[in-house]
Scaffold this motif. Sequence first.
Motif, PDB file in Angstrom:
ATOM      1  N   ALA A  67       0.841  -1.210   0.000  1.00  0.00           N
ATOM      2  CA  ALA A  67       0.000   0.000   0.000  1.00  0.00           C
ATOM      3  C   ALA A  67       0.868   1.250   0.000  1.00  0.00           C
ATOM      4  O   ALA A  67       0.575   2.221  -0.716  1.00  0.00           O
ATOM      5  N   LYS A  68       1.953   1.248   0.775  1.00  0.00           N
ATOM      6  CA  LYS A  68       2.876   2.395   0.798  1.00  0.00           C
ATOM      7  C   LYS A  68       3.523   2.584  -0.573  1.00  0.00           C
ATOM      8  O   LYS A  68       3.704   3.715  -1.031  1.00  0.00           O
ATOM      9  N   GLU A  71       0.962   4.185  -2.797  1.00  0.00           N
ATOM     10  CA  GLU A  71       0.811   5.601  -2.460  1.00  0.00           C
ATOM     11  C   GLU A  71       1.965   6.426  -3.021  1.00  0.00           C
ATOM     12  O   GLU A  71       1.758   7.517  -3.558  1.00  0.00           O
ATOM     13  N   LYS A  72       3.178   5.896  -2.911  1.00  0.00           N
ATOM     14  CA  LYS A  72       4.358   6.609  -3.399  1.00  0.00           C
ATOM     15  C   LYS A  72       4.315   6.802  -4.908  1.00  0.00           C
ATOM     16  O   LYS A  72       4.524   7.901  -5.417  1.00  0.00           O
ATOM     17  N   ALA A  75       1.575   9.270  -5.963  1.00  0.00           N
ATOM     18  CA  ALA A  75       1.941  10.667  -5.698  1.00  0.00           C
ATOM     19  C   ALA A  75       2.814  11.203  -6.823  1.00  0.00           C
ATOM     20  O   ALA A  75       2.621  12.336  -7.294  1.00  0.00           O
TER      21      ALA A  75
END
Length: 86
Positions: A67-68, A71-72, A75
């Motif tokens: 998930a991180k 997200e990265k 972005a």
Amino acid sequence: LFPGVAGGPAWVKAVSSALPFLSINPTSGVTLDNAGEYLKNGAASVGLVAPLFDPVAIANEDWDQIAKNAEKVMANVREAGPYVRK
């Protein structure tokens, strides 16, 4: 393009400037950090699997890390803005 684009985002920029009718979609050599750079330089889209779905995170069932990663990369993609065909 697979395998990866050897010249990276700069190559995409050069080719998409010279041949604007092409839709360049690199699928190798794209990382969580450089996905936006490919898009800023003329790629219509990018594809990435291993950087997003890290094999170690999968083996460890570390869904938070995946998930991180998502997200990265998102972005970086949002920062590039929408694709505009030339």
